[in-house]
Design a protein around this motif. Sequence first.
Motif, PDB file in Angstrom:
ATOM      1  N   PHE A  70       9.180   4.975  -7.473  1.00 17.02           N
ATOM      2  CA  PHE A  70       7.840   4.744  -6.954  1.00 17.02           C
ATOM      3  C   PHE A  70       7.445   3.280  -7.154  1.00 17.02           C
ATOM      4  O   PHE A  70       6.735   2.688  -6.335  1.00 17.02           O
ATOM      5  N   LYS A  71       7.946   2.670  -8.220  1.00 20.55           N
ATOM      6  CA  LYS A  71       7.625   1.274  -8.514  1.00 20.55           C
ATOM      7  C   LYS A  71       8.289   0.312  -7.518  1.00 20.55           C
ATOM      8  O   LYS A  71       7.864  -0.839  -7.412  1.00 20.55           O
ATOM      9  N   SER A  72       9.320   0.777  -6.809  1.00 19.04           N
ATOM     10  CA  SER A  72       9.906  -0.051  -5.749  1.00 19.04           C
ATOM     11  C   SER A  72       8.910  -0.214  -4.611  1.00 19.04           C
ATOM     12  O   SER A  72       8.767  -1.300  -4.036  1.00 19.04           O
ATOM     13  N   ASP A  73       8.207   0.869  -4.271  1.00 17.67           N
ATOM     14  CA  ASP A  73       7.138   0.781  -3.266  1.00 17.67           C
ATOM     15  C   ASP A  73       6.017  -0.129  -3.747  1.00 17.67           C
ATOM     16  O   ASP A  73       5.420  -0.876  -2.959  1.00 17.67           O
ATOM     17  N   ILE A  74       5.719  -0.077  -5.049  1.00 20.01           N
ATOM     18  CA  ILE A  74       4.648  -0.913  -5.602  1.00 20.01           C
ATOM     19  C   ILE A  74       5.003  -2.392  -5.470  1.00 20.01           C
ATOM     20  O   ILE A  74       4.144  -3.236  -5.185  1.00 20.01           O
ATOM     21  N   TYR A  75       6.280  -2.725  -5.685  1.00 15.96           N
ATOM     22  CA  TYR A  75       6.703  -4.121  -5.508  1.00 15.96           C
ATOM     23  C   TYR A  75       6.424  -4.577  -4.072  1.00 15.96           C
ATOM     24  O   TYR A  75       5.875  -5.657  -3.844  1.00 15.96           O
ATOM     25  N   SER A  76       6.817  -3.757  -3.101  1.00 16.70           N
ATOM     26  CA  SER A  76       6.568  -4.093  -1.693  1.00 16.70           C
ATOM     27  C   SER A  76       5.080  -4.252  -1.433  1.00 16.70           C
ATOM     28  O   SER A  76       4.653  -5.148  -0.694  1.00 16.70           O
ATOM     29  N   LEU A  77       4.269  -3.389  -2.038  1.00 18.06           N
ATOM     30  CA  LEU A  77       2.818  -3.506  -1.916  1.00 18.06           C
ATOM     31  C   LEU A  77       2.337  -4.849  -2.445  1.00 18.06           C
ATOM     32  O   LEU A  77       1.462  -5.489  -1.846  1.00 18.06           O
ATOM     33  N   GLY A  78       2.897  -5.310  -3.564  1.00 14.94           N
ATOM     34  CA  GLY A  78       2.494  -6.592  -4.137  1.00 14.94           C
ATOM     35  C   GLY A  78       2.742  -7.753  -3.195  1.00 14.94           C
ATOM     36  O   GLY A  78       1.922  -8.673  -3.087  1.00 14.94           O
ATOM     37  N   VAL A  79       3.870  -7.728  -2.499  1.00  5.44           N
ATOM     38  CA  VAL A  79       4.150  -8.777  -1.521  1.00  5.44           C
ATOM     39  C   VAL A  79       3.116  -8.726  -0.403  1.00  5.44           C
ATOM     40  O   VAL A  79       2.603  -9.753   0.060  1.00  5.44           O
ATOM     41  N   MET A  80       2.777  -7.521   0.050  1.00  5.29           N
ATOM     42  CA  MET A  80       1.783  -7.353   1.108  1.00  5.29           C
ATOM     43  C   MET A  80       0.404  -7.837   0.674  1.00  5.29           C
ATOM     44  O   MET A  80      -0.345  -8.394   1.484  1.00  5.29           O
ATOM     45  N   ILE A  81       0.039  -7.620  -0.591  1.00  3.63           N
ATOM     46  CA  ILE A  81      -1.274  -8.052  -1.077  1.00  3.63           C
ATOM     47  C   ILE A  81      -1.424  -9.556  -0.919  1.00  3.63           C
ATOM     48  O   ILE A  81      -2.468 -10.055  -0.469  1.00  3.63           O
ATOM     49  N   SER A  82      -0.390 -10.295  -1.285  1.00  6.04           N
ATOM     50  CA  SER A  82      -0.432 -11.751  -1.136  1.00  6.04           C
ATOM     51  C   SER A  82      -0.630 -12.130   0.324  1.00  6.04           C
ATOM     52  O   SER A  82      -1.461 -12.980   0.652  1.00  6.04           O
TER      53      SER A  82
END
Length: 742
Positions: free
Chosen positions: A233-245
Motif C-alpha cells: 500500500f505504501k508503494s501507492d503512497i509514494y506515487s501519491l507523493g509525487v502527484m502532490i508535488s
Amino acid sequence: MDIYGSEKAELEALERAVVDATADPMPLTFSLLKHITEDFSKKNLIGEGGFASVYLGTLPNGSRVAVKKLSQHHTIDEKGFHHEVDITIKVAHKNIVRLIGYCSHTHEERVLYNGQYIWAEVRQRLICLEYFPNGTLDGYITYKFHEGLDWNHRYQILKGICEALSHLHDELHIIHRDIKPGNILLDDDFVPKLYDFGLSMLSNEDEENLYSGDGVGTFGYLAPEAFNGHFSFKSDIYSLGVMISELLIGGRSYQDVEKVLEDLRERLVKDEAFPLLEENFQQVRTCLEIGNNCIELDVDKRPTAFEIIQLLDKMEYTNYSVSSGHAPPLWQSGDVKLDYSDMDTIEQEPEPESTSDFPTNDQELADLNTNGETSTEEHDKPDLLSGLPTSEDLAKLKFLEKITDGFSLENLVGDDGMFGDFRKAFVYKGTISGRTMIAVKRLIGVGTKATKFEREAKNLMSLDHKNIVKLLGYCHDESREHKLVQFKGTPPQDRGKEPEQLLCYEYMHNGSLHEYLAGKGYQEPDWPMRYELIKGTCEGLHYLHEGLGDCRIVHLNLTPSNVLLDKNYVPHITGFDISRLIGQNRTNSVLFELKGQIRYLPRDFLNPMGTDTDLAPVDIYSLGLMILEIATRQEIDEQETFIKSVRDNWREEAQIASLYTSLEPDKLCQVKLCIDIGLDCVKSKPENRPTAGAIIHRLDKGSRPEPVPDSIPLVHTNLTHADDCTQGKQKRTGLGKLFGRK
C-alpha cells in the motif's frame, strides 16, 4: 443511429444504467459499442496507451460513455481482462470511476499471413465506463497558478484521491500500482475519479507486502522498491507523493519544504498571482510536508491514506490565514527581483560551476598516460571539416532544410525518445553533393535561451576525441512562429511557438552499438571487436568525465543506442548534448517522466532522494551494464536478474570458454577482466564504483599480460580480478547456463 430489435432494447438498458449509479455492470454486444463510437472512429478517440484505446460513445438520449478497447491480439490475456472487470466492479466509490458494462467478443476473420489468406480468431475485449468531459488530471497540471485549477480545486482533488486510496487499501485491500495524473479523471465539478485497475493487486488482510517479480507501473511515479517487484500500500503512497508535488507547484521538486515555499512565493509574485495562495499558506505548507513524507525511502515512514485524510480534515477546521497572524514573514507579499533564465521548473539550475575531477584512490593512476586519448591533436583522425560546408552554412536554417529535404520523414534516421512520448530531438540525414555527410539533430521543445544555446554549442564544438561524435556546427533561428514535426507512423505535430535549434554532427555510417550487437550489421562481432568496442566507449566516457578539467560532462543517458559506429566500427559517444542544454539538475528531474527504456539507469539515480550532486557514478553504472552485455553476448531484460545471471554464470573461465570456444587463454582472461570490471561498475553504492580512468588503467594492464614461462602451465582461476591470470588454483565447474544470443 439505426438500431433495431434486441440491440435497441440493449441500448435502452444502457441508457438507464448510465444514469442509475446503483445499476450493476451489464454485458454489452460488440456491435452496439461499434454503433455508439461510430465504428471506433478516430474523431471519437479520446485517449490512447500501450495496452488500450479509449473512445467516446454517444447514446440517442445524449448520454455519453467512455469505451475502453484493449489492444487487439490473437493471444490476448483473458486473465488480465477478467481481472480488470472484476476489480473495477468491486471498487465502487464516489472517487472511483464506475464500470457500466463490458464486452467479450470473438469472431473469425480471413487475414493475409505470409502471403496467404488464413482464417484467424479475432478477440475484442472492451470496458464501458463513465465519461467525464474534463478529461484527466495531467491536462490541468500547470506551472502557472493563474491558469487552470485554483487552490480550492487542487486541495479537494488531493483529498478525493486520498479517500479513493483509503477505500482501496483499508476496506478492499487492493494495491493500485499505477497512481498518476493520467489515471485521475475529473467530473463536471472537478471531483477526482480514480480509474484503470489493469495492474492492481489484491492482498490479504495480514499481507502487507507483495512480490510480483516485475516493476510494472509508470516510471517517475513508481516507488524505489517497486523496481524490484516489491509492492505494498505504501508503494501507492509514494506515487501519491509525487502527484502532490505536481498538483501543488505544477511540477516535481524534491527540495525541503521551506525552499519550495520560497521559490513558489517568488514565482507567484513574478506572475502577479500571489493573492491566489496568500490566504492558504498553511494549507500549502502542510500538503507539501505530506508529499515529502510520502516519498520517504523508508517505507515505514510513509503515512497511510487514512492518516493523510485525518491531517487534511484537521487543517480544514483551523484558521491559518495571513490575517490571523499565523503566516510567517516568508509568505508576505512584496517586490522580488527574479531572473529565471531559461528554466521553466521549480528547481533552478545555477550557471556552470567548477567541478573537480572525480577522485581516485589508486596511486597508480598518477602514471596513467592518456596522450592520444584526450588530446585535440589526434593525427590518425581525418579532418572532419574536409569537404563539408562551413560553420556559417550550418548556421543557416534554409541550408539545413535544403540538405535534409525539408526535414522530410524519408531523411529521418533517429530520435531521442528518452522523454517517453514527448521526444526532445529528431535526427535527419543531411546529403551534400549526392553524398551523405552530416547528421542534423533538430531539438524539439527544449527551449534553451539563445545565449545559453550558443555558449553550450560552442563548448560542445570544442570537444575533440576519437570516441566522441564531433559537433560541426549549430543553428538558432527565431524567424518562425511554429514548426511541424512528423515522426514515423504519426501525423505532423505542431510544436507551437519556439525557435528552431539544431546541432550538426559528423555522420556515423554504421548506426548504433545497439543495432550492431543485435545482429543488424554485416556480421556478429568477434571478441577482439567486442573488446575494442568496450575500450573505445570507456575512453570516450573517460574524456567526458576526466579529460576536460573543470568542465566535465556527465552523460546521464548512456546506452548502446547512444554509442554510434563510424565506417571502421569505431565507437563514438553521442546524446549528452541534451543534458548540457537543459542543465544537469533539470535533466535529473525531467528523466522522472520517462515512460520508455530505463534499464541502464541505477536505482540511486531513479530514486530522487538518493541522488548526489556528483552524477558521474550514474554513467559508470550504465557503462558497466553495457560492458556486461558486450562481454557476455546477452541483452538486458530486467536489471537485477541480468546482473545476478552474470554473477552466477560468467565468473569462471570455464564458463566463459563455453561461450568463446576458439579463444586463446590470454583472451579468455581478457573477457573475464571485462566481466569483473562490469560487475564493479554496477555495485549498488555509487562510491564503490570505479572511475572511468581507473577502468582504462585496468583495461590497458589487462591487454598486456605478463609473459608466461614455458615451464609453468597456464591455470584457469576464479579470482575476482583477472589482472594476474596465471596465479591461483585450478577450479573445474560445470557449464553455466547459456541465455540470450549465441
